[in-house]
Design a protein around this motif. Structure first.
Motif: not given
Length: 91
Positions: A50-53, A56-58, A75-76
């Motif tokens: 799950e993305r942790l908003d 952001d922007p990370r 990261q890339q």
């Protein structure tokens, strides 16, 4: 994808092992092995968590491994394991 552990994540593994060892050394070892193996799935499925908003922007994400939360950052082409803790810990 490449997988890298931060020093804080490695310290978390050691801390969890030290906390669990007095109760049951074998269970402590199994727990740490499970947690150490879990990020291997990031190599083929880096966006499984799950993305942790709030970061952001990370691109910081989290997954649950049993009763443990693992946070990682993409990261890339590198996935960094950031932190690990038991879900009952206050964080």
């Amino acid at each position: 994808m490449e997988l890298k552990w931060t020093s804080k994540a490695l310290s978390d593994l050691a801390r969890l092992y030290d906390f669990l060892t007095p109760v049951d050394q074998r269970a402590a070892a199994r727990t740490v092995q499970t947690l150490a193996a879990a990020p291997a799935k990031f190599l083929t499925h880096p966006r499984i968590g799950e993305r942790l908003d709030e970061f952001d922007p990370r691109e910081v994400r989290r997954i649950l491994v049993g009763h443990y939360e693992m946070r990682y950052e993409i990261q890339q082409s590198i996935v960094y394991v950031l932190r690990i803790w038991h879900t009952r810990e206050k964080r």
